[in-house]
Design a protein around this motif. Sequence first.
Motif, PDB file in Angstrom:
ATOM      1  N   ILE A 294     -18.212  35.006  55.729  1.00 32.97           N
ATOM      2  CA  ILE A 294     -18.135  36.468  55.634  1.00 32.97           C
ATOM      3  C   ILE A 294     -17.084  36.841  54.595  1.00 32.97           C
ATOM      4  O   ILE A 294     -15.929  36.424  54.679  1.00 32.97           O
ATOM      5  CB  ILE A 294     -17.772  37.106  56.989  1.00 32.97           C
ATOM      6  CG1 ILE A 294     -18.773  36.697  58.058  1.00 32.97           C
ATOM      7  CG2 ILE A 294     -17.711  38.621  56.861  1.00 32.97           C
ATOM      8  CD1 ILE A 294     -20.167  37.185  57.840  1.00 32.97           C
ATOM      9  N   SER A 296     -16.859  40.370  53.428  1.00 29.42           N
ATOM     10  CA  SER A 296     -16.459  41.713  53.826  1.00 29.42           C
ATOM     11  C   SER A 296     -17.206  42.086  55.091  1.00 29.42           C
ATOM     12  O   SER A 296     -18.441  42.028  55.125  1.00 29.42           O
ATOM     13  CB  SER A 296     -16.752  42.735  52.734  1.00 29.42           C
ATOM     14  OG  SER A 296     -16.499  44.056  53.206  1.00 29.42           O
ATOM     15  N   SER A 297     -16.450  42.444  56.120  1.00 30.90           N
ATOM     16  CA  SER A 297     -17.077  42.858  57.375  1.00 30.90           C
ATOM     17  C   SER A 297     -16.979  44.362  57.581  1.00 30.90           C
ATOM     18  O   SER A 297     -17.305  44.868  58.652  1.00 30.90           O
ATOM     19  CB  SER A 297     -16.417  42.124  58.554  1.00 30.90           C
ATOM     20  OG  SER A 297     -15.026  42.425  58.611  1.00 30.90           O
ATOM     21  N   LYS A 298     -16.525  45.081  56.554  1.00 35.03           N
ATOM     22  CA  LYS A 298     -16.411  46.532  56.665  1.00 35.03           C
ATOM     23  C   LYS A 298     -17.804  47.148  56.812  1.00 35.03           C
ATOM     24  O   LYS A 298     -18.737  46.784  56.094  1.00 35.03           O
ATOM     25  CB  LYS A 298     -15.726  47.110  55.433  1.00 35.03           C
ATOM     26  CG  LYS A 298     -14.252  46.757  55.324  1.00 35.03           C
ATOM     27  CD  LYS A 298     -13.631  47.440  54.118  1.00 35.03           C
ATOM     28  CE  LYS A 298     -12.143  47.152  54.025  1.00 35.03           C
ATOM     29  NZ  LYS A 298     -11.531  47.818  52.849  1.00 35.03           N
ATOM     30  N   ALA A 299     -17.912  48.087  57.737  1.00 36.34           N
ATOM     31  CA  ALA A 299     -19.198  48.731  57.990  1.00 36.34           C
ATOM     32  C   ALA A 299     -19.724  49.395  56.723  1.00 36.34           C
ATOM     33  O   ALA A 299     -19.009  50.162  56.070  1.00 36.34           O
ATOM     34  CB  ALA A 299     -19.058  49.764  59.103  1.00 36.34           C
ATOM     35  N   GLU A 302     -20.804  45.323  53.949  1.00 41.48           N
ATOM     36  CA  GLU A 302     -20.865  43.920  54.322  1.00 41.48           C
ATOM     37  C   GLU A 302     -21.287  43.049  53.132  1.00 41.48           C
ATOM     38  O   GLU A 302     -22.142  43.427  52.330  1.00 41.48           O
ATOM     39  CB  GLU A 302     -21.861  43.714  55.464  1.00 41.48           C
ATOM     40  CG  GLU A 302     -21.441  44.335  56.782  1.00 41.48           C
ATOM     41  CD  GLU A 302     -21.904  45.772  56.939  1.00 41.48           C
ATOM     42  OE1 GLU A 302     -21.750  46.323  58.031  1.00 41.48           O
ATOM     43  OE2 GLU A 302     -22.425  46.345  55.941  1.00 41.48           O
ATOM     44  N   SER A 303     -20.657  41.894  53.058  1.00 43.09           N
ATOM     45  CA  SER A 303     -20.969  40.940  52.005  1.00 43.09           C
ATOM     46  C   SER A 303     -20.668  39.547  52.536  1.00 43.09           C
ATOM     47  O   SER A 303     -19.748  39.370  53.345  1.00 43.09           O
ATOM     48  CB  SER A 303     -20.126  41.232  50.756  1.00 43.09           C
ATOM     49  OG  SER A 303     -20.516  40.414  49.683  1.00 43.09           O
ATOM     50  N   TYR A 304     -21.463  38.562  52.098  1.00 40.02           N
ATOM     51  CA  TYR A 304     -21.273  37.216  52.627  1.00 40.02           C
ATOM     52  C   TYR A 304     -21.749  36.176  51.619  1.00 40.02           C
ATOM     53  O   TYR A 304     -22.445  36.481  50.645  1.00 40.02           O
ATOM     54  CB  TYR A 304     -22.024  37.047  53.948  1.00 40.02           C
ATOM     55  CG  TYR A 304     -23.529  37.204  53.838  1.00 40.02           C
ATOM     56  CD1 TYR A 304     -24.374  36.094  53.723  1.00 40.02           C
ATOM     57  CD2 TYR A 304     -24.115  38.467  53.855  1.00 40.02           C
ATOM     58  CE1 TYR A 304     -25.743  36.232  53.614  1.00 40.02           C
ATOM     59  CE2 TYR A 304     -25.496  38.620  53.755  1.00 40.02           C
ATOM     60  CZ  TYR A 304     -26.306  37.503  53.633  1.00 40.02           C
ATOM     61  OH  TYR A 304     -27.672  37.636  53.521  1.00 40.02           O
ATOM     62  N   THR A 322     -26.251  43.077  55.984  1.00 41.56           N
ATOM     63  CA  THR A 322     -25.893  42.449  57.259  1.00 41.56           C
ATOM     64  C   THR A 322     -26.051  40.932  57.174  1.00 41.56           C
ATOM     65  O   THR A 322     -27.135  40.435  56.873  1.00 41.56           O
ATOM     66  CB  THR A 322     -26.788  42.989  58.392  1.00 41.56           C
ATOM     67  OG1 THR A 322     -26.669  44.409  58.433  1.00 41.56           O
ATOM     68  CG2 THR A 322     -26.374  42.402  59.729  1.00 41.56           C
ATOM     69  N   LYS A 328     -20.799  33.829  60.198  1.00 43.75           N
ATOM     70  CA  LYS A 328     -19.458  34.086  60.728  1.00 43.75           C
ATOM     71  C   LYS A 328     -18.644  32.801  60.872  1.00 43.75           C
ATOM     72  O   LYS A 328     -17.458  32.763  60.565  1.00 43.75           O
ATOM     73  CB  LYS A 328     -19.554  34.793  62.077  1.00 43.75           C
ATOM     74  CG  LYS A 328     -18.206  35.190  62.639  1.00 43.75           C
ATOM     75  CD  LYS A 328     -18.349  35.986  63.935  1.00 43.75           C
ATOM     76  CE  LYS A 328     -16.982  36.398  64.466  1.00 43.75           C
ATOM     77  NZ  LYS A 328     -17.116  37.161  65.736  1.00 43.75           N
ATOM     78  N   ASN A 499     -11.373  39.343  55.644  1.00 42.81           N
ATOM     79  CA  ASN A 499     -12.625  40.023  55.329  1.00 42.81           C
ATOM     80  C   ASN A 499     -12.770  41.378  56.003  1.00 42.81           C
ATOM     81  O   ASN A 499     -13.624  42.181  55.621  1.00 42.81           O
ATOM     82  CB  ASN A 499     -13.832  39.129  55.669  1.00 42.81           C
ATOM     83  CG  ASN A 499     -13.822  38.654  57.114  1.00 42.81           C
ATOM     84  OD1 ASN A 499     -13.454  39.379  58.026  1.00 42.81           O
ATOM     85  ND2 ASN A 499     -14.243  37.403  57.312  1.00 42.81           N
ATOM     86  N   ASP A 500     -11.930  41.657  56.986  1.00 38.54           N
ATOM     87  CA  ASP A 500     -11.995  42.979  57.611  1.00 38.54           C
ATOM     88  C   ASP A 500     -11.214  44.020  56.820  1.00 38.54           C
ATOM     89  O   ASP A 500     -11.443  45.222  56.973  1.00 38.54           O
ATOM     90  CB  ASP A 500     -11.465  42.916  59.046  1.00 38.54           C
ATOM     91  CG  ASP A 500     -10.035  42.396  59.118  1.00 38.54           C
ATOM     92  OD1 ASP A 500      -9.625  41.659  58.194  1.00 38.54           O
ATOM     93  OD2 ASP A 500      -9.332  42.703  60.102  1.00 38.54           O
TER      94      ASP A 500
END
Length: 965
Positions: A294, A296-299, A302-304, A322, A328, A499-500
Motif C-alpha cells: 500500500i 496511499s491509504s487515504k480515502a 488510494e494507490s498501491y 482500491t 496490505k 501510507n496513511d
Amino acid sequence: MYPIKTPKKLIEVALPLDAINAAAAREKSIRHGHPSTLHLWWARRPLAAARAVIFAQMVNDPGFERHLGRGVNKEKAAAERERLFKIIEELVQWENTNNEEVLERARAEIWKSWRETCELNKAHPQAAELFNPEKLPGFHDPFAGGGALPLEAQRLGLESYASDLNPVAVTINKAMIEIPPKFAGRVPVGPEIDADKGSKKRSTRDAFEDWSGARGLAEDVRRYGAWMREQAQQRIGHLYPKIEVTAEMVAERPDLAQYQGEKLTVIAWLWARTVKSPNPAFSHAEVPLASTFILSSKAGKESYVDPVIEGDSYRFEVRVGTPPASAKGGTTAGKRSAFICLLSGVPVDYNYIRAEGQAGRMGQRLMAVVAEGARGRVYLSPTQEQIDVAGSAQPDWAPEMDLPNNPRDFKTPNYGLGKFGDLFTPRQLVALSTFTDLVQEAITRVREDALAAGMSDDGVGLDQGGTGATAYAQALGVYLAFAISKVSNIGSTVASWMNDRGAFRETFARQAIPMVWDFAEANPFADAGGSFATAIDKGAMAVRDLPEDGKGQVFQQDAQTQVISQNKLISTDPPYYDNIGYADLSDFFYVWLRRSLRPIFPNLYATLAVPKAEELVATPYRHGSKDKAEAFFLDGMTSAMHNLAEQAHLAFPVTIYYAFKQSETKDDGGTSSTGWETFLAAVLKAGFALTGTWPMRTEGAGRLIGKGTNALASSIVLVCRPRTADAPTISRRDFIRELNATLPDALADMTRGGINSPVAPVDLSQAIIGPGMEVFSKYSAVIEANGKPMTVRTALQLINRFIGEDDFDHDTQFCLAWFEQHGWAEGKYGDADVLARAKGTSVGGLIEAGVVDSAGGDLRLLKWAEMPRDWSPENDSRLAVWEGLHQLIRALNQDGESAAGALLARMPDKTASLNALMYRLYTLCERQGWAEEARAYNELQGAWAGIELASQEIGHSNTQVQMDI
C-alpha cells in the motif's frame, strides 16, 4: 553547621497540576519554532512542565510562615496560592513562551521569594555568599540531555549551567543557552536570498522588522543554509533527477494525463530489501521482503504496488484505486515464517534472511517513486533511469564504526548491517558527506562576510569563548550541522513511508534502530520532509525564539564528579534505568557531527564515539549481566545523587524527573518497577528525603488510555531535600501507624481537590507515593521485625496497598475480588459461592443486591449499561457501593452530569465510598492492562466535580474521604 531557615516552596505544597499537564500534553503537537526541532533528543521534558517546576521550586508557598512555626492567615494564604496558580497557568501556555509580560510577572515572584529567604537568613555567617538579595542563585542540570530544563531556567531569569557526559547533548545545550545570548542583536551578514533561489522561492529582505534577540542569527542560518543547498545541488544534484511523465505512462495510467510531458520533482524512492529465493528453482531471483504494497491509504487517493510476475521474474507496477486485500500485507507471512517468496510461495524465514544478510547477500529493489504533484503526492512505477542513477552513486567515505551489541534496541546487526555506514544507501552517504564537508566551507564564508560587514574579530574560536567573526561563523556552523542531523534522521534505510499520511516515518520514531524491510529514501533537494531546506527552515524558526538575555554555560562533565552544582538550584532529568540507551543511540548523529564540528570543538569530539563506560544506564550487554547492570546503575546514580545532595543550595529543594511505568512486574506484594525502585533507592541512599512527588503527563489525551496499553503519566517529579544528619530510625509498626495517620488526609486532598486540582485516577498511584515516601525517607531507616532495614520495594507496596484496601460493604468486596479475577466475563457458580462466603455474603444476596446475574451454572457481574434506569437508592434495602457507582456511570453516560448529580444527592452517605471505589477500580484496570474497562472510571472522575456540584445544588453536603489501611 549554622542552621538555614528554609521556607517551604510552592512545589512542596501545591500545584495546578491539571493546567501543567494539559499544556505539557498539548506541546507534543507543536512543531514550528519549538526548540526540539533544532536536534532530536530522546524523551525530552516539555518546556511547560520545566518552566512550571522551576518556578514552583523557587517561589515560597504562601503558608511558609506556618512552616517556620509562625501563625498564618489560612484564607489569605489560600488566596495567595490561587494567585500564584494563575501565574503558572499562564506561564505554561505555549503562546506565552516568549511573552515578556507573563515572564516578568513570574520573574518578579521569584525575586520576591528570594528576598524573603535572604531576609530570613541575613544573620547567617555565609549570608554574603549564599543569600545575596541582589543576585539570584544560578541553575544547574547535571544530566542536561535535550536542554529543556536549562533553557527554561534561563527564560525565567537565572544564570543557567548545563552539563552532560554525552557530546551530542552538550552541543545541543550550547546551541540553546550558550550561543544565542552571546550573539544577540547581531544584524545578519549573509547575502540575502534571491527571490529566484532557495527552497521557498521568496526573498528574505523583509523577513523581520528588526534584528533583536536571536533573529539575526536565525536569518543567517537560513541564508547560509540556502547557500549550502545551492552548492550541494551543483555538486550532486545529478543523483536526484526528476521523473518525466511520458505518453506511455499516461496510456497505462489515465490519471496522469494532467502531468504528461512534465518532469516532476521526486520526494521519495520506496525500496524493498531483497534476498535470493530459498526455492532452488528460483534461487537466481532476488525476491522482495515487503511489509506492505500500500502506497496511499487515504480515502479517494488510494494507490498501491502491483507485483507483476513474468515467469521466473517480476516487476513492480503502481496502480491507483482500491487495492486488493493481499496488498496490505505485502509479502509477509506472519511472525514465524516472516515472508513468502513472491515467485514460488515458499516461506522465507528469519533464520534464512539473517544468514543471507550476514553473508552480504541482501539487496534492494525499487518499488515505487513518490513525486510532488499539483495537489499532493503522485505515485509512479519505477523507471530504469531512476534505478540506474541511484546505483551510480559512489561514496568516498562512510562511518565505519560498529553498531552496538545491544539486541534490544539495535536489530540491524542481526541481518548483516553491523556498521553505521550500512544504515545508508550509497546515494545517502554521498549526500550526507557532501553536506558535512560544506559546513567548514560555510564557516569560512561566514567569517569573510562578517568581516566585510564590519564585525570585529578577536580571532578566538567559539570553544574558547570568542565573540567576534570567527566565533560567530563557527556558531552558524553548529546550526548548519544540526540541519544535517535532521536530514540523516529521515535519510537512512531505517526510515519508512507512512501510507496513511503520505509522509516519512523517521529513523527514530522510537528510541531504537529497528530492522525496516521496505524503506523510503528521501530527496534532500525536494521541498518536503527529509529535505535540507526543510531542516534549515525549522531550525531557523527554533533559533529565532531562543532567549536573548541571560548567561548560559555548558560543559562536558560526569554527574558523579562535577562541581558545577555548588550552591545552585538543581532540577534534572537523569537516565531512566535501562529505558533509553542515549550514548548508543546518539552515535548515529555523532559520526556525522564529528565530521563537521571537530574543528570547532576538538576536545568534545576527540573520541571516535560517544563515551559509554561511565553512562548511568543499566544495560546488561555492557556490564555482563542484569544483576551487574543494576548494581552499576544503583552505585553510579547514588554517587551522582549524593553529589547533588552535598552541593545543592540549601534554600531550595532539588527536583528530579523520572519516567515511571507502574506496571513493569507483579508479585505477591502488588505491582513493582525494578527501574523505579532502583532509582528511588539511589536517591534515598544518597541522603535525600522526599517532600513531594508530582505526576507530569506529557502525552496527548488520546494516549492516556490506549487500546490494550498500560499508559500512565510519562514522568514523575520527585521533590527532595537533604535528610537531616541526625535522622532517627523507626519500627515497621510505627511506620505503618504514621502512614495511617498521614495518607487519609493526603488521599482526600488528592481525590477531592483540596489546595490542588484533583489528581486523575491515572496518576493517583504515583501521586500517593509523595506523602508516603515523605514519611519513609525522613528516617535514617525503617527497621523490620528481623532487625533489617525495610527496602524501598516494601515501602512502595505498603503505600500502594493503601489505595486498594478500603472498608467497603461485603457485596462490594465480593464484586471487587470477582472483577479482578474475571472482569466482566462469566465464572463458575461454585467458585462464586466460595468467594461470597469468604467475603461475608452469598450468591443469593448478590442477586438480590442487583450486582450479578447467574444462569446455567455460571455467574457474571452486571455492566453499568445493564443497570435499571428506574433504580431508587432510597428504596433499595441492599444498596452496595458497587451498584451505586455503576448506576452513576449509567446516569452520566445516558443522561449527563446533572442526572448523575441528582442520583448522587440521593446517596449522601455513600459519597466517600463511591469516590474511593472509583479510584480503586481505575487502578485495578490500569494494572491489569484493561484500557477499555478503565475508560468508564476515568470519565466518571473527570466529571466528578460537576456531578458533586449538581448534587450540592439539590442540597447534598459534601463528605470527606476517610480510609484506613
